[in-house]
Design a protein around this motif. Sequence first.
Motif, PDB file in Angstrom:
ATOM      1  N   SER A  97     -64.393  13.572 -82.912  1.00 58.20           N
ATOM      2  CA  SER A  97     -64.974  12.829 -84.025  1.00 58.20           C
ATOM      3  C   SER A  97     -64.926  11.325 -83.773  1.00 58.20           C
ATOM      4  CB  SER A  97     -64.225  13.154 -85.319  1.00 58.20           C
ATOM      5  OG  SER A  97     -64.671  12.338 -86.375  1.00 58.20           O
ATOM      6  N   VAL A  98     -63.788  10.833 -83.256  1.00 63.32           N
ATOM      7  CA  VAL A  98     -63.655   9.401 -82.958  1.00 63.32           C
ATOM      8  C   VAL A  98     -64.634   8.993 -81.867  1.00 63.32           C
ATOM      9  CG1 VAL A  98     -62.127   7.671 -81.939  1.00 63.32           C
ATOM     10  CG2 VAL A  98     -61.294   9.151 -83.763  1.00 63.32           C
ATOM     11  N   VAL A  99     -64.755   9.835 -80.821  1.00 65.63           N
ATOM     12  CA  VAL A  99     -65.695   9.532 -79.742  1.00 65.63           C
ATOM     13  C   VAL A  99     -67.118   9.427 -80.293  1.00 65.63           C
ATOM     14  CG1 VAL A  99     -66.741  10.392 -77.611  1.00 65.63           C
ATOM     15  CG2 VAL A  99     -64.268  10.573 -77.951  1.00 65.63           C
ATOM     16  N   GLY A 100     -67.476  10.356 -81.165  1.00 67.58           N
ATOM     17  CA  GLY A 100     -68.812  10.322 -81.767  1.00 67.58           C
ATOM     18  C   GLY A 100     -69.027   9.080 -82.613  1.00 67.58           C
ATOM     19  N   GLN A 101     -68.013   8.686 -83.370  1.00 66.08           N
ATOM     20  CA  GLN A 101     -68.128   7.480 -84.208  1.00 66.08           C
ATOM     21  C   GLN A 101     -68.325   6.232 -83.352  1.00 66.08           C
ATOM     22  OE1 GLN A 101     -65.065   7.136 -87.352  1.00 66.08           O
ATOM     23  NE2 GLN A 101     -64.630   9.301 -86.992  1.00 66.08           N
ATOM     24  N   ILE A 102     -67.605   6.176 -82.230  1.00 66.97           N
ATOM     25  CA  ILE A 102     -67.713   5.001 -81.347  1.00 66.97           C
ATOM     26  C   ILE A 102     -69.088   4.947 -80.695  1.00 66.97           C
ATOM     27  CG2 ILE A 102     -66.820   3.933 -79.249  1.00 66.97           C
ATOM     28  CD1 ILE A 102     -64.069   5.114 -79.971  1.00 66.97           C
ATOM     29  N   ILE A 103     -69.545   6.092 -80.155  1.00 66.29           N
ATOM     30  CA  ILE A 103     -70.833   6.124 -79.457  1.00 66.29           C
ATOM     31  C   ILE A 103     -71.987   5.816 -80.414  1.00 66.29           C
ATOM     32  CG2 ILE A 103     -72.457   7.653 -78.271  1.00 66.29           C
ATOM     33  CD1 ILE A 103     -70.103   8.944 -76.882  1.00 66.29           C
ATOM     34  N   SER A 104     -71.829   6.163 -81.692  1.00 60.11           N
ATOM     35  CA  SER A 104     -72.904   5.908 -82.659  1.00 60.11           C
ATOM     36  C   SER A 104     -73.108   4.426 -82.938  1.00 60.11           C
ATOM     37  CB  SER A 104     -72.608   6.642 -83.974  1.00 60.11           C
ATOM     38  OG  SER A 104     -71.464   6.070 -84.614  1.00 60.11           O
ATOM     39  N   THR A 105     -72.209   3.587 -82.442  1.00 61.24           N
ATOM     40  CA  THR A 105     -72.367   2.130 -82.624  1.00 61.24           C
ATOM     41  C   THR A 105     -73.094   1.501 -81.441  1.00 61.24           C
ATOM     42  OG1 THR A 105     -70.219   1.631 -81.587  1.00 61.24           O
ATOM     43  CG2 THR A 105     -70.227   2.036 -83.962  1.00 61.24           C
ATOM     44  N   TYR A 106     -73.766   2.319 -80.644  1.00 63.41           N
ATOM     45  CA  TYR A 106     -74.425   1.840 -79.425  1.00 63.41           C
ATOM     46  C   TYR A 106     -75.401   0.691 -79.690  1.00 63.41           C
ATOM     47  CZ  TYR A 106     -77.721   1.738 -75.537  1.00 63.41           C
ATOM     48  OH  TYR A 106     -78.538   1.325 -74.519  1.00 63.41           O
ATOM     49  N   LEU A 107     -76.173   0.783 -80.783  1.00 61.00           N
ATOM     50  CA  LEU A 107     -77.165  -0.257 -81.074  1.00 61.00           C
ATOM     51  C   LEU A 107     -76.529  -1.631 -81.250  1.00 61.00           C
ATOM     52  CD1 LEU A 107     -79.615   1.536 -83.545  1.00 61.00           C
ATOM     53  CD2 LEU A 107     -80.067   0.854 -81.189  1.00 61.00           C
ATOM     54  N   VAL A 108     -75.294  -1.646 -81.711  1.00 66.02           N
ATOM     55  CA  VAL A 108     -74.599  -2.920 -81.955  1.00 66.02           C
ATOM     56  C   VAL A 108     -73.818  -3.375 -80.735  1.00 66.02           C
ATOM     57  CG1 VAL A 108     -72.912  -4.106 -83.413  1.00 66.02           C
ATOM     58  CG2 VAL A 108     -74.432  -2.383 -84.401  1.00 66.02           C
ATOM     59  N   ILE A 109     -73.081  -2.434 -80.115  1.00 62.15           N
ATOM     60  CA  ILE A 109     -72.149  -2.803 -79.043  1.00 62.15           C
ATOM     61  C   ILE A 109     -72.751  -2.647 -77.661  1.00 62.15           C
ATOM     62  CG2 ILE A 109     -69.886  -2.268 -78.042  1.00 62.15           C
ATOM     63  CD1 ILE A 109     -68.975  -1.409 -80.812  1.00 62.15           C
ATOM     64  N   GLY A 110     -73.613  -1.665 -77.470  1.00 61.66           N
ATOM     65  CA  GLY A 110     -74.231  -1.473 -76.167  1.00 61.66           C
ATOM     66  C   GLY A 110     -73.491  -0.466 -75.307  1.00 61.66           C
ATOM     67  N   ASN A 111     -73.661  -0.559 -73.975  1.00 61.19           N
ATOM     68  CA  ASN A 111     -73.126   0.428 -73.035  1.00 61.19           C
ATOM     69  C   ASN A 111     -71.598   0.487 -72.996  1.00 61.19           C
ATOM     70  OD1 ASN A 111     -75.617   1.400 -72.124  1.00 61.19           O
ATOM     71  ND2 ASN A 111     -75.827  -0.310 -70.686  1.00 61.19           N
ATOM     72  N   LEU A 112     -70.953  -0.494 -73.602  1.00 60.44           N
ATOM     73  CA  LEU A 112     -69.489  -0.485 -73.635  1.00 60.44           C
ATOM     74  C   LEU A 112     -68.952   0.772 -74.325  1.00 60.44           C
ATOM     75  CD1 LEU A 112     -66.891  -2.138 -73.040  1.00 60.44           C
ATOM     76  CD2 LEU A 112     -67.115  -3.105 -75.334  1.00 60.44           C
ATOM     77  N   VAL A 113     -69.740   1.325 -75.256  1.00 60.21           N
ATOM     78  CA  VAL A 113     -69.270   2.516 -75.983  1.00 60.21           C
ATOM     79  C   VAL A 113     -69.117   3.707 -75.038  1.00 60.21           C
ATOM     80  CG1 VAL A 113     -70.290   1.760 -78.156  1.00 60.21           C
ATOM     81  CG2 VAL A 113     -71.631   3.206 -76.613  1.00 60.21           C
ATOM     82  N   TYR A 114     -69.942   3.783 -73.993  1.00 62.33           N
ATOM     83  CA  TYR A 114     -69.827   4.887 -73.033  1.00 62.33           C
ATOM     84  C   TYR A 114     -68.711   4.620 -72.022  1.00 62.33           C
ATOM     85  CZ  TYR A 114     -74.415   6.089 -74.914  1.00 62.33           C
ATOM     86  OH  TYR A 114     -75.451   6.411 -75.752  1.00 62.33           O
ATOM     87  N   LEU A 115     -68.618   3.379 -71.596  1.00 57.87           N
ATOM     88  CA  LEU A 115     -67.599   3.021 -70.607  1.00 57.87           C
ATOM     89  C   LEU A 115     -66.187   3.217 -71.148  1.00 57.87           C
ATOM     90  CD1 LEU A 115     -66.949   1.744 -67.833  1.00 57.87           C
ATOM     91  CD2 LEU A 115     -67.013  -0.485 -68.955  1.00 57.87           C
ATOM     92  N   MET A 116     -65.976   2.800 -72.410  1.00 59.30           N
ATOM     93  CA  MET A 116     -64.634   2.837 -72.982  1.00 59.30           C
ATOM     94  C   MET A 116     -64.349   4.101 -73.793  1.00 59.30           C
ATOM     95  SD  MET A 116     -63.133   0.274 -71.778  1.00 59.30           S
ATOM     96  CE  MET A 116     -61.641   0.249 -72.763  1.00 59.30           C
ATOM     97  N   THR A 117     -65.127   5.155 -73.570  1.00 60.25           N
ATOM     98  CA  THR A 117     -64.801   6.478 -74.126  1.00 60.25           C
ATOM     99  C   THR A 117     -64.785   7.534 -73.032  1.00 60.25           C
ATOM    100  OG1 THR A 117     -67.143   6.840 -74.667  1.00 60.25           O
ATOM    101  CG2 THR A 117     -65.726   5.976 -76.428  1.00 60.25           C
ATOM    102  N   LYS A 118     -64.877   7.093 -71.787  1.00 59.52           N
ATOM    103  CA  LYS A 118     -64.978   8.020 -70.657  1.00 59.52           C
ATOM    104  C   LYS A 118     -63.773   8.953 -70.585  1.00 59.52           C
ATOM    105  CE  LYS A 118     -65.368   8.055 -65.614  1.00 59.52           C
ATOM    106  NZ  LYS A 118     -65.484   7.216 -64.388  1.00 59.52           N
ATOM    107  N   HIS A 119     -62.570   8.402 -70.636  1.00 59.34           N
ATOM    108  CA  HIS A 119     -61.363   9.232 -70.505  1.00 59.34           C
ATOM    109  C   HIS A 119     -61.149  10.106 -71.741  1.00 59.34           C
ATOM    110  CE1 HIS A 119     -60.035   7.416 -66.746  1.00 59.34           C
ATOM    111  NE2 HIS A 119     -60.366   6.238 -67.241  1.00 59.34           N
TER     112      HIS A 119
END
Length: 433
Positions: A81-103
């Motif tokens: 759920s947390v990973v999904g919440q973070i990735i859903s902010t992609y429009l604001v934060i950008g590719n950082l959401v994928y990089l910092m949820t990898k692990h």
Amino acid sequence: MCKIVSEQVKLDLVRSGFVPKAEKSLWEPTKRLVWLGTFIDTENGFYKIPDNRINKMIHSIDDIISCLTGRKSVFVKKVASVVGQIISTYLVIGNLVYLMTKHLTIDVNTSASWYSYIKLSESSIEQLQFWKLYISEVNAFESEINFLPPALHTNVDVLVDLLSESKADSTVKTYHAGFIRWKKWAVHNGISRCDILPAKSLHVALYLSSLVQNSRTASPVISAFYSIQWAHHMIGQTSPTVNLVVKNVLEGAKRRLATRIEKKEPVTPELLSKMYSSSFKEYNVMSQRIICACLLAYSGFLRVSELLNIRRCDINFELGYISIFIPKSKTDIYRDGNSVVIACMDSDMCPVKNLKLYLLWADISPESEEFIFRNLTKFKDRYVLRKENKSLSYTQKTKLYLCVELLNFTRSFNIRGLKIGNYVPLVSILLHE
């Protein structure tokens, strides 16, 4: 046009037998709205994460950290759920959401089912801690940036560089290394990653106490104290070093590990005279380089870093004195630059006279921008400066050539009751014992 299209879409839906949900529908034209969990402002041209989503994300992260503190494992759906919440902010934060949820994603994929519990890796815990600190700041900073006048947008990129340069490079390197040592100690002793930064006061106090037991001086303890303080200030967090327990541990370390101060004897003109008599040789660039280094450092109160970075263009010969421009100094933290004036003397040991001889024998032209103290190459019976315009580095090899051992700027002495520290060179080794 927008109003006409809106009415047409609404009419088509009703005629097709669909009933639009009123609380999720917006039929009036607007320049600001929340769509798929993202606040969009088309007038000012920026995206923003709604506050309720930020609060939910922080609460979810705290819930996971609480579970890990108790039973060391967490329900896999909470992490997903947390990973999904973070990735859903992609429009604001950008590719950082994928990089910092990898692990975090890797740990989720290791679960046997959606109803199982998993243990998070240290890297995943670090990513959770990162998002807890970062997500609460992203809106305040990036919205403000989008509201800046266009003329100021070019200055935004400079902010990060200025923050990193708020302290000297050597200071930043020292503090960073000190914080890494604290981190290794914390991990080795079972302290949770989420308690490393920001750190708890008790943990820091115990860390400083362990350093006291393994140190002969208070220097490692002091370095650790200010390294941890620096790391917290860089991310805008309150440092545990403000806690009175931590402060008192530092003071106790200073008292227990205090060493006796031994005052050193000052360099006298007699010592310099003996050095000059034993070293001076006509047309010998190597000997003259040593003499110039010692006399300039002594008469100009120059540090070794200042001495080795003197260029020929920085030296101006005037009537009765020379002026040396020092562009960078340890005491000149804002790099304003300053000049050192050294007077001529009616003596063979005159620093101005010996500098002239050195520049002449080394064949350094007045218009040159070369460093005057460079490496030497020997040709048969003479020495010449190397063509490579590179100042001498403070290494063991350099010490052998320049006798930097003699330029000990960490000694202090008293002259007529006035304490002068960190400047005076020692030249005793040149006496050829």
